[in-house]
Design a protein around this motif. Sequence first.
Motif, PDB file in Angstrom:
ATOM      1  N   ASP A   1       0.847  -1.186  -0.073  1.00 50.67           N
ATOM      2  CA  ASP A   1      -0.069  -0.054   0.062  1.00 50.67           C
ATOM      3  C   ASP A   1       0.891   1.132  -0.128  1.00 50.67           C
ATOM      4  N   LEU A   2       1.944   1.298   0.813  1.00 56.87           N
ATOM      5  CA  LEU A   2       2.902   2.312   0.834  1.00 56.87           C
ATOM      6  C   LEU A   2       3.583   2.594  -0.667  1.00 56.87           C
ATOM      7  N   TRP A   3       4.080   1.310  -1.008  1.00 58.85           N
ATOM      8  CA  TRP A   3       4.695   1.291  -2.476  1.00 58.85           C
ATOM      9  C   TRP A   3       3.901   1.958  -3.502  1.00 58.85           C
ATOM     10  N   LEU A   4       2.376   1.804  -3.432  1.00 60.54           N
ATOM     11  CA  LEU A   4       1.565   2.309  -4.244  1.00 60.54           C
ATOM     12  C   LEU A   4       1.370   4.003  -4.040  1.00 60.54           C
ATOM     13  N   GLY A   5       1.329   4.301  -2.841  1.00 63.96           N
ATOM     14  CA  GLY A   5       1.235   5.574  -2.449  1.00 63.96           C
ATOM     15  C   GLY A   5       0.283   6.427  -2.920  1.00 63.96           C
ATOM     16  N   PRO A   6       0.625   7.320  -3.976  1.00 63.18           N
ATOM     17  CA  PRO A   6      -0.478   8.179  -4.480  1.00 63.18           C
ATOM     18  C   PRO A   6      -1.002   7.608  -5.915  1.00 63.18           C
ATOM     19  N   ALA A   7      -0.500   6.507  -6.245  1.00 65.91           N
ATOM     20  CA  ALA A   7      -1.004   5.829  -7.359  1.00 65.91           C
ATOM     21  C   ALA A   7      -2.465   5.028  -7.237  1.00 65.91           C
ATOM     22  N   PRO A   8      -3.055   4.817  -8.321  1.00 68.45           N
ATOM     23  CA  PRO A   8      -4.293   4.178  -8.377  1.00 68.45           C
ATOM     24  C   PRO A   8      -4.248   2.831  -7.542  1.00 68.45           C
ATOM     25  N   GLU A   9      -5.134   2.514  -6.771  1.00 69.60           N
ATOM     26  CA  GLU A   9      -5.191   1.069  -6.027  1.00 69.60           C
ATOM     27  C   GLU A   9      -5.482   0.095  -7.165  1.00 69.60           C
ATOM     28  N   ARG A  10      -4.862  -1.156  -6.989  1.00 70.71           N
ATOM     29  CA  ARG A  10      -4.761  -1.974  -7.589  1.00 70.71           C
ATOM     30  C   ARG A  10      -4.204  -3.359  -7.145  1.00 70.71           C
ATOM     31  N   PRO A  11      -4.528  -4.588  -7.342  1.00 71.33           N
ATOM     32  CA  PRO A  11      -4.217  -5.879  -6.843  1.00 71.33           C
ATOM     33  C   PRO A  11      -2.786  -5.918  -7.177  1.00 71.33           C
ATOM     34  N   TYR A  12      -1.754  -6.611  -6.101  1.00 67.98           N
ATOM     35  CA  TYR A  12      -0.457  -6.660  -6.267  1.00 67.98           C
ATOM     36  C   TYR A  12      -0.284  -7.584  -7.438  1.00 67.98           C
ATOM     37  N   ASN A  13       0.871  -7.320  -8.268  1.00 70.09           N
ATOM     38  CA  ASN A  13       1.432  -8.241  -9.221  1.00 70.09           C
ATOM     39  C   ASN A  13       2.871  -8.123  -9.407  1.00 70.09           C
ATOM     40  N   GLU A  14       3.510  -9.114  -9.032  1.00 70.16           N
ATOM     41  CA  GLU A  14       5.033  -8.991  -9.182  1.00 70.16           C
ATOM     42  C   GLU A  14       5.473  -8.400 -10.209  1.00 70.16           C
ATOM     43  N   LYS A  15       4.994  -8.485 -11.406  1.00 72.30           N
ATOM     44  CA  LYS A  15       5.639  -7.943 -12.489  1.00 72.30           C
ATOM     45  C   LYS A  15       5.173  -6.512 -12.783  1.00 72.30           C
ATOM     46  N   ARG A  16       4.702  -5.704 -11.751  1.00 74.98           N
ATOM     47  CA  ARG A  16       4.244  -4.433 -11.857  1.00 74.98           C
ATOM     48  C   ARG A  16       5.156  -3.654 -10.713  1.00 74.98           C
ATOM     49  N   VAL A  17       5.943  -4.357 -10.096  1.00 73.03           N
ATOM     50  CA  VAL A  17       6.440  -3.593  -8.900  1.00 73.03           C
ATOM     51  C   VAL A  17       8.023  -3.730  -9.154  1.00 73.03           C
ATOM     52  N   HIS A  18       8.838  -2.871  -8.325  1.00 71.73           N
ATOM     53  CA  HIS A  18      10.231  -2.691  -8.389  1.00 71.73           C
ATOM     54  C   HIS A  18      10.533  -2.279  -9.801  1.00 71.73           C
ATOM     55  N   TYR A  19      11.708  -2.947 -10.514  1.00 69.54           N
ATOM     56  CA  TYR A  19      12.070  -2.300 -11.532  1.00 69.54           C
ATOM     57  C   TYR A  19      11.111  -2.342 -12.756  1.00 69.54           C
ATOM     58  N   ASN A  20      10.187  -3.375 -12.483  1.00 63.64           N
ATOM     59  CA  ASN A  20       9.118  -3.371 -13.454  1.00 63.64           C
ATOM     60  C   ASN A  20       7.981  -2.304 -13.464  1.00 63.64           C
ATOM     61  N   PHE A  21       8.088  -1.278 -12.428  1.00 69.62           N
ATOM     62  CA  PHE A  21       7.258  -0.325 -12.790  1.00 69.62           C
ATOM     63  C   PHE A  21       7.387   0.489 -13.819  1.00 69.62           C
ATOM     64  N   ARG A  22       8.486   0.480 -14.490  1.00 65.18           N
ATOM     65  CA  ARG A  22       8.789   1.231 -15.562  1.00 65.18           C
ATOM     66  C   ARG A  22       7.818   1.163 -16.899  1.00 65.18           C
ATOM     67  N   PHE A  23       7.205  -0.130 -16.743  1.00 67.99           N
ATOM     68  CA  PHE A  23       6.226  -0.363 -17.751  1.00 67.99           C
ATOM     69  C   PHE A  23       4.928  -0.058 -17.732  1.00 67.99           C
ATOM     70  N   PHE A  24       4.424   0.563 -16.809  1.00 66.84           N
ATOM     71  CA  PHE A  24       3.164   0.877 -16.617  1.00 66.84           C
ATOM     72  C   PHE A  24       3.027   2.535 -16.370  1.00 66.84           C
ATOM     73  N   TRP A  25       1.956   3.252 -16.991  1.00 65.03           N
ATOM     74  CA  TRP A  25       1.549   4.609 -17.145  1.00 65.03           C
ATOM     75  C   TRP A  25       1.123   4.889 -15.684  1.00 65.03           C
ATOM     76  N   ASP A  26       0.770   4.116 -14.854  1.00 63.04           N
ATOM     77  CA  ASP A  26       0.597   4.693 -13.323  1.00 63.04           C
ATOM     78  C   ASP A  26       1.636   4.978 -12.634  1.00 63.04           C
ATOM     79  N   TYR A  27       2.996   4.453 -13.077  1.00 60.10           N
ATOM     80  CA  TYR A  27       3.962   4.839 -12.218  1.00 60.10           C
ATOM     81  C   TYR A  27       5.181   5.313 -12.956  1.00 60.10           C
ATOM     82  N   SER A  28       5.170   5.309 -14.296  1.00 53.97           N
ATOM     83  CA  SER A  28       6.369   5.721 -15.368  1.00 53.97           C
ATOM     84  C   SER A  28       5.935   5.870 -16.619  1.00 53.97           C
TER      85      SER A  28
END
Length: 425
Positions: free
Chosen positions: A214-241
């Motif tokens: 939840d703190l990783w998401l912070g101001p980003a929209p709420e959505r279920p956790y997926n291992e391919k969206r977090v850490h370095y993989n954040f770069r591939f999604f408009w919500d984070y990058s």
Amino acid sequence: MKSPAATVSRRQFLQTAAVAGAVISAPMIVPARVFGANERILTGHIGLGGQGNSNLRKFTNQAAALCDVDSGHLARAMKTTADRGRDCAAFADYRKLLERKDIDAVVISTPDHWHAKTVVDACDAGKHVYCEKPLSLTIAEGRKMVEAARSNKRIVQTGSQQRSSSNFRYACELVRNGRIGKLQEVHVGIARTNHPFKTSPPPDSTPPAELDYDLWLGPAPERPYNEKRVHYNFRFFWDYSGGQMTNWGAHHIDIAQWGMGTDDSGPIAVEGTAKFHPQMWHEVTESCRIRYTYPSGVVMTVGQQQPDISMGTKFIGDKGTIFVDRGKLTSDPGDIIQQPIADDEIHLYNSSDHHGNFLDCIASGELPICDVEIGHRSATCCHLGNIAVRLGRKITWDPAAEKIQGDEEASALSDRPYRQPWTLG
């Protein structure tokens, strides 16, 4: 005659930048306290993944506090500092770190969607800031970051470290001093998308115990956790990058802006085409070709997976070309890059150590080589490119007012709402 590595004073920098029309409109910053010979600048580090650990090693002698929402990242960083004789406090929430009165500056290496909030809060807490590129997630965020730095009289260095490499500076000095004649075009090559999906993405799942999701998401929209969206993989999604456009564009477009003398400005029109993943396993561009038109008539073309545009920055004039990338500097004719810059010509800001320049500027009160305004303007170019290809149409931009003209849908993409209870400014 001075060599390509000749130094330049702050006064000379402002004078020569004024000649080129690229002065950053900002007051000289007076540090909260003057650091004497026996005093040390203490840093807090927010975000300790790959780039965060790299930055931490640059500031090991200053590190006093560490923060990450992933306890595994935090433990590795604590070992890094302990191995080097530093006893650092550890935090999961950056707001607790900012409460530390002994921390003079923070180094922010979080995913992009956290940059603005942490920078603004740090400036409001009286801390100087080194923030990784791209400076912002949206255009509107970038302007608020500049305002926070200026109103609090804080030094904010953007982590576009190519500005502190001599070959990039020298290339831009040659262009600014007319060695290739009248500048006509700039080609910027960015990396392919190194997304992690070799097969279809895994299903959503429960976050691992070590991650405060939840703190990783912070101001980003709420959505279920997926291992391919977090850490370095954040770069591939408009919500984070913004994909490689903001990742590598923030480096090479930044150099293009420096060479064009548009650090305080930008293009007036942006248009292009892009290809996206057919199954949308990730959201950002797979390839793109984007055309930026500047008030001077210079056209900058940004290419991803374009065979005629190499990774790096190429300046094209009516009397020659200069190409620069990490470890590369070439020209046509070849003797252009052998020419020294005369004393009475334009000499750009000279830094040989990007992280050291940040610390020096905290002590001196001078603006750093990649000040927050510069980082904001370079990131803005990246964001405009993404907006244009996402909508599939030309964007008209007013760089003075920092507004998209006559397109409400495009204008809406220049900012994004924060998930409650998070707010910015």
